[in-house]
Design a protein around this motif. Sequence first.
Motif, PDB file in Angstrom:
ATOM      1  N   UNK A  76       0.918  -1.125  -0.003  1.00 26.96           N
ATOM      2  CA  UNK A  76      -0.004   0.067   0.020  1.00 26.96           C
ATOM      3  C   UNK A  76       0.900   1.339   0.172  1.00 26.96           C
ATOM      4  N   UNK A  77       0.669   2.216  -0.966  1.00 22.12           N
ATOM      5  CA  UNK A  77       1.357   3.334  -0.899  1.00 22.12           C
ATOM      6  C   UNK A  77       0.738   4.471  -1.551  1.00 22.12           C
ATOM      7  N   UNK A  78       1.109   5.650  -1.324  1.00 18.13           N
ATOM      8  CA  UNK A  78       0.406   6.932  -1.904  1.00 18.13           C
ATOM      9  C   UNK A  78       1.438   7.126  -3.150  1.00 18.13           C
ATOM     10  N   UNK A 112       8.508   7.446  -9.685  1.00 17.02           N
ATOM     11  CA  UNK A 112       9.973   7.244  -8.893  1.00 17.02           C
ATOM     12  C   UNK A 112       9.362   7.139  -7.410  1.00 17.02           C
ATOM     13  N   UNK A 113      10.352   7.064  -6.503  1.00 16.65           N
ATOM     14  CA  UNK A 113      10.288   6.997  -4.962  1.00 16.65           C
ATOM     15  C   UNK A 113      10.470   8.649  -4.622  1.00 16.65           C
ATOM     16  N   UNK A 114       9.644   9.370  -3.816  1.00 17.32           N
ATOM     17  CA  UNK A 114       9.853  10.554  -3.042  1.00 17.32           C
ATOM     18  C   UNK A 114      10.692  10.189  -1.806  1.00 17.32           C
ATOM     19  N   UNK A 115      10.654   8.916  -1.062  1.00 20.02           N
ATOM     20  CA  UNK A 115      11.237   8.706  -0.236  1.00 20.02           C
ATOM     21  C   UNK A 115      12.571   8.428  -0.366  1.00 20.02           C
ATOM     22  N   UNK A 165       5.324   3.715   1.549  1.00 19.22           N
ATOM     23  CA  UNK A 165       6.112   4.817   0.958  1.00 19.22           C
ATOM     24  C   UNK A 165       5.632   5.671   0.039  1.00 19.22           C
ATOM     25  N   UNK A 166       6.196   6.958  -0.110  1.00 24.31           N
ATOM     26  CA  UNK A 166       5.275   7.920  -1.232  1.00 24.31           C
ATOM     27  C   UNK A 166       6.084   7.766  -2.457  1.00 24.31           C
ATOM     28  N   UNK A 167       5.149   7.649  -3.331  1.00 22.27           N
ATOM     29  CA  UNK A 167       5.699   7.422  -4.863  1.00 22.27           C
ATOM     30  C   UNK A 167       5.153   8.500  -5.705  1.00 22.27           C
ATOM     31  N   UNK A 168       5.740   8.945  -6.945  1.00 25.06           N
ATOM     32  CA  UNK A 168       5.581  10.062  -7.599  1.00 25.06           C
ATOM     33  C   UNK A 168       5.353   9.349  -9.052  1.00 25.06           C
TER      34      UNK A 168
END
Length: 82
Positions: free
Chosen positions: A3-5, A54-57, A77-80
């Motif tokens: 689960x991710x944003x 990508x990954x913001x974190x 984890x926060x993704x973009x």
Amino acid sequence: MINGDVYVPSLDRMYNFNLDEESRVSVLIEEISELICQKEHSVLDGEKDRFIMGSVDKELNFNPKYSLREYSIKNGEKLILV
């Protein structure tokens, strides 16, 4: 499943997704963009094969040929998507 944003700057919105960490990033980009278009009743600008995820974190862009597991992406984890 993780689960991710996923933040989409072009819409200035954050979306929460359950993502298959075994799927290639290119497949996830297509699935995510389709779901966002359905939810927002709109079309994301640009060709889907030109989107970057990508990954913001972790401050990195994903290669579309790899999976989230190969980047050690975990729950929350926060993704973009650009």
